[in-house]
Motif scaffolding. Structure first.
Motif, PDB file in Angstrom:
ATOM      1  N   UNK A 140      -0.134   3.578 -14.119  1.00 12.98           N
ATOM      2  CA  UNK A 140      -1.323   3.176 -13.378  1.00 12.98           C
ATOM      3  C   UNK A 140      -0.843   2.317 -12.220  1.00 12.98           C
ATOM      4  N   UNK A 141      -1.151   2.751 -11.013  1.00 10.41           N
ATOM      5  CA  UNK A 141      -0.702   2.035  -9.823  1.00 10.41           C
ATOM      6  C   UNK A 141      -1.906   1.341  -9.199  1.00 10.41           C
ATOM      7  N   UNK A 142      -1.797   0.036  -9.026  1.00  7.57           N
ATOM      8  CA  UNK A 142      -2.883  -0.664  -8.321  1.00  7.57           C
ATOM      9  C   UNK A 142      -2.491  -0.818  -6.859  1.00  7.57           C
ATOM     10  N   UNK A 143      -3.349  -0.346  -5.976  1.00  6.53           N
ATOM     11  CA  UNK A 143      -3.085  -0.460  -4.530  1.00  6.53           C
ATOM     12  C   UNK A 143      -4.131  -1.361  -3.880  1.00  6.53           C
ATOM     13  N   UNK A 144      -3.835  -1.836  -2.679  1.00  9.28           N
ATOM     14  CA  UNK A 144      -4.753  -2.750  -2.001  1.00  9.28           C
ATOM     15  C   UNK A 144      -6.006  -2.016  -1.510  1.00  9.28           C
ATOM     16  N   UNK A 145      -7.004  -2.776  -1.140  1.00  5.91           N
ATOM     17  CA  UNK A 145      -8.282  -2.227  -0.676  1.00  5.91           C
ATOM     18  C   UNK A 145      -9.426  -2.843  -1.450  1.00  5.91           C
ATOM     19  N   UNK A 146      -9.878  -3.998  -0.993  1.00  9.14           N
ATOM     20  CA  UNK A 146     -10.950  -4.707  -1.710  1.00  9.14           C
ATOM     21  C   UNK A 146     -12.291  -4.002  -1.544  1.00  9.14           C
ATOM     22  N   UNK A 147     -12.583  -3.595  -0.293  1.00 13.07           N
ATOM     23  CA  UNK A 147     -13.860  -2.925  -0.045  1.00 13.07           C
ATOM     24  C   UNK A 147     -13.658  -1.489   0.368  1.00 13.07           C
ATOM     25  N   UNK A 148     -12.424  -1.096   0.477  1.00 10.36           N
ATOM     26  CA  UNK A 148     -12.152   0.194   1.083  1.00 10.36           C
ATOM     27  C   UNK A 148     -11.108   0.954   0.275  1.00 10.36           C
ATOM     28  N   UNK A 149     -11.480   2.156  -0.164  1.00 14.48           N
ATOM     29  CA  UNK A 149     -10.585   2.933  -1.014  1.00 14.48           C
ATOM     30  C   UNK A 149      -9.671   3.877  -0.246  1.00 14.48           C
ATOM     31  N   UNK A 150      -9.584   3.669   1.061  1.00 17.32           N
ATOM     32  CA  UNK A 150      -8.815   4.610   1.888  1.00 17.32           C
ATOM     33  C   UNK A 150      -7.372   4.791   1.392  1.00 17.32           C
ATOM     34  N   UNK A 151      -6.673   3.671   1.190  1.00 21.92           N
ATOM     35  CA  UNK A 151      -5.268   3.767   0.754  1.00 21.92           C
ATOM     36  C   UNK A 151      -5.176   4.513  -0.578  1.00 21.92           C
ATOM     37  N   UNK A 152      -6.094   4.210  -1.481  1.00 19.79           N
ATOM     38  CA  UNK A 152      -6.064   4.838  -2.812  1.00 19.79           C
ATOM     39  C   UNK A 152      -6.323   6.345  -2.711  1.00 19.79           C
ATOM     40  N   UNK A 153      -7.321   6.724  -1.943  1.00 21.77           N
ATOM     41  CA  UNK A 153      -7.670   8.148  -1.852  1.00 21.77           C
ATOM     42  C   UNK A 153      -6.542   8.947  -1.192  1.00 21.77           C
ATOM     43  N   UNK A 154      -6.067   8.450  -0.070  1.00 21.51           N
ATOM     44  CA  UNK A 154      -5.058   9.205   0.674  1.00 21.51           C
ATOM     45  C   UNK A 154      -3.755   9.306  -0.124  1.00 21.51           C
ATOM     46  N   UNK A 155      -3.344   8.210  -0.755  1.00 23.64           N
ATOM     47  CA  UNK A 155      -2.083   8.278  -1.502  1.00 23.64           C
ATOM     48  C   UNK A 155      -2.240   9.097  -2.776  1.00 23.64           C
ATOM     49  N   UNK A 156      -3.428   9.118  -3.355  1.00 15.50           N
ATOM     50  CA  UNK A 156      -3.594   9.942  -4.557  1.00 15.50           C
ATOM     51  C   UNK A 156      -3.519  11.424  -4.195  1.00 15.50           C
ATOM     52  N   UNK A 157      -4.063  11.779  -3.052  1.00 14.22           N
ATOM     53  CA  UNK A 157      -3.955  13.177  -2.606  1.00 14.22           C
ATOM     54  C   UNK A 157      -2.504  13.527  -2.306  1.00 14.22           C
ATOM     55  N   UNK A 158      -1.817  12.614  -1.632  1.00 14.36           N
ATOM     56  CA  UNK A 158      -0.456  12.904  -1.177  1.00 14.36           C
ATOM     57  C   UNK A 158       0.562  12.844  -2.307  1.00 14.36           C
ATOM     58  N   UNK A 159       0.182  12.275  -3.450  1.00 15.66           N
ATOM     59  CA  UNK A 159       1.160  12.140  -4.538  1.00 15.66           C
ATOM     60  C   UNK A 159       0.772  12.966  -5.764  1.00 15.66           C
ATOM     61  N   UNK A 160      -0.237  13.793  -5.647  1.00 20.60           N
ATOM     62  CA  UNK A 160      -0.725  14.590  -6.787  1.00 20.60           C
ATOM     63  C   UNK A 160      -1.127  13.722  -7.951  1.00 20.60           C
ATOM     64  N   UNK A 161      -1.773  12.597  -7.678  1.00 23.91           N
ATOM     65  CA  UNK A 161      -2.229  11.751  -8.787  1.00 23.91           C
ATOM     66  C   UNK A 161      -3.301  12.498  -9.579  1.00 23.91           C
ATOM     67  N   UNK A 162      -3.461  12.103 -10.848  1.00 28.55           N
ATOM     68  CA  UNK A 162      -4.423  12.797 -11.706  1.00 28.55           C
ATOM     69  C   UNK A 162      -5.816  12.202 -11.598  1.00 28.55           C
ATOM     70  N   UNK A 163      -5.882  10.928 -11.234  1.00 28.05           N
ATOM     71  CA  UNK A 163      -7.177  10.262 -11.218  1.00 28.05           C
ATOM     72  C   UNK A 163      -7.122   9.104 -10.235  1.00 28.05           C
ATOM     73  N   UNK A 164      -8.249   8.826  -9.578  1.00 31.15           N
ATOM     74  CA  UNK A 164      -8.271   7.697  -8.647  1.00 31.15           C
ATOM     75  C   UNK A 164      -9.599   6.946  -8.804  1.00 31.15           C
ATOM     76  N   UNK A 165      -9.527   5.625  -8.737  1.00 29.61           N
ATOM     77  CA  UNK A 165     -10.732   4.796  -8.780  1.00 29.61           C
ATOM     78  C   UNK A 165     -10.861   4.026  -7.471  1.00 29.61           C
ATOM     79  N   UNK A 166     -11.998   4.176  -6.782  1.00 28.58           N
ATOM     80  CA  UNK A 166     -12.204   3.460  -5.518  1.00 28.58           C
ATOM     81  C   UNK A 166     -13.579   2.774  -5.510  1.00 28.58           C
ATOM     82  N   UNK A 167     -13.714   1.731  -4.698  1.00 33.56           N
ATOM     83  CA  UNK A 167     -14.986   0.996  -4.700  1.00 33.56           C
ATOM     84  C   UNK A 167     -16.174   1.782  -4.148  1.00 33.56           C
ATOM     85  N   UNK A 168     -15.940   2.745  -3.245  1.00 31.55           N
ATOM     86  CA  UNK A 168     -17.066   3.455  -2.624  1.00 31.55           C
ATOM     87  C   UNK A 168     -17.675   4.535  -3.502  1.00 31.55           C
TER      88      UNK A 168
END
Ligand code: ADP
Length: 363
Positions: free
Chosen positions: A190-218
């Motif tokens: 489980x990787x925690x990435x920055x983004x208090x109000x914005x899930x941009x980093x989480x969404x883009x890196x999950x797509x680019x790394x073939x992650x299985x699941x992503x949780x974002x604030x939006x």
């Protein structure tokens, strides 16, 4: 030549140095007297050595460095008029009436307020015999151009903020490193990435790394997210995958607004699937390191455009923020962008996620 100063304020990000460099060189090229202001608004309030004239070579060999060589700070004094009065004195006495601010929405708000008050600040300085009538007349207009340095990509009006692309690179490198060890040991990470109000980093890196699941604030998941997560992870393992990657933005929440932390996700996975599960919190690594080519060029382009905006300003030109729109450098009204950015935060606080995403627009 015109007096122009550049400063970085609020949180740092990669690419700020490229922006500073570009402002200095473009300013000198166009005949300005260019100054650095060190430590953000604190340096402006304190004056002295904090405000130093820059020359062509003072910004050599900085484009590849992360962070900001002129320092950044938070400054409580500048939030009060008294602090801004000192800052105005320090600028007027050096003939600086053009400011390039590189920071987040707080820094831009401060700059806008400063400009709104400029006239009355000079009146007060004149009344106190701190400046002369000539200075009052000569420096009566303050012009502001802003640009946004932030890894979160959380500002309305620009497709990318300066630093976001480098942060993406940093996260991807970390995930790639984790994936190899996760593979060896058949682990779930489980990787925690920055983004208090914005899930941009989480969404883009999950797509680019073939992650299985992503949780974002939006996009808070429905209450049955635990089942969905476990089903997905189980299914991946059954189909022969030796590892799982889950990415959690630091501001991730559920539909009720309760935080979804890496710890919580780990407990769910361990309790339900008994997988060997580890957490990696990337933290400030994401803000550090060398800026990507994209951020260097972005900083260069934004810096040059900011100086052009200042040179073309007339007495009633409103403060602008220089941003990227469809790969074009554009100038937008500063306060409108700040207001929209704050409206997004408010919509998120009100749990109106659709509105938040709609307001944020392109980015
Ligand atoms: P960011 O620019 O990254 O959003 P902050 O919100 O911490 O970071 O703002 C940076 C600095 O900008 C503050 O420490 C303060 O000096 C100044 N600032 C922020 N908001 C205001 C404001 N409303 N009025 C005056 N100055 C402000």
């Amino acid at each position: 030549g015109k007096g122009l100063a550049v400063f970085t304020s609020g949180g740092d990000s990669q690419g700020m140095n490229a922006a500073v460099r570009s402002v200095v060189r473009m300013g000198i090229y166009l005949g300005c007297k260019v100054y650095f202001i060190r430590e953000g608004y604190q340096g402006m309030v304190d004056g002295g050595d904090n405000i130093e004239e820059a020359n062509w070579s003072s910004v050599s060999s900085i484009i590849h460095k992360g962070g900001t060589i002129i320092g950044s700070a938070r400054c409580m004094e500048f939030i009060k008029r008294e602090g801004r009065l000192k800052a105005a004195y320090n600028l007027v006495t050096r003939g600086i009436t053009n400011l390039v601010v590189i920071g987040g929405d707080g820094s831009l708000t401060g700059a806008n307020l400063f400009r709104e008050e400029w006239s009355s600040l000079l009146d007060e300085l004149l009344a106190n015999n701190k400046i002369t009538k000539d200075q009052r007349e000569k420096y009566k207009y303050l012009h502001i151009a802003g640009m946004v340095g932030s890894i979160d990509n959380d500002f309305c009006g620009t497709d990318m903020t300066i630093g976001t692309d480098s942060a993406l690179h940093r996260i991807i490198e970390a995930i790639d490193a984790i994936v190899s060890t996760a593979y060896s040991h058949q682990r779930t990470f489980i990787m925690e990435v920055m983004g208090r109000h914005c899930g941009y980093l989480a969404v883009v890196t999950s797509l680019a790394s073939e992650a299985d699941f992503v949780f974002i604030p939006e996009a808070p998941p429905s209450v049955d997210w635990r089942d969905k997560l476990c089903d997905k992870l189980e299914q991946e393992r059954k189909s022969g995958q030796r590892l799982n990657i889950i990415i959690v933005a630091e501001g991730a929440i559920d539909r009720e607004g309760k935080p979804i932390t890496a710890e919580l996700v780990k407990n769910v996975v361990v309790e339900n699937l008994q997988q060997d599960t580890r957490i990696t919190v990337l933290g400030h690594v994401q803000r550090g390191g060398s800026p990507s080519a994209f951020d260097r060029i972005l900083g260069c382009r934004m810096g040059a455009e900011a100086v052009m905006a200042l040179m073309e300003a007339t007495p009633d030109t409103e403060p602008c923020v220089v941003s990227l729109d469809g790969n074009q450098a554009v100038r937008l009204p500063l306060m409108e962008c700040v207001r929209r950015t704050k409206a997004v935060a408010q919509a998120m606080a009100d749990k109106n996620w659709d509105l938040a995403v709609q307001l944020r627009g392109r980015s």
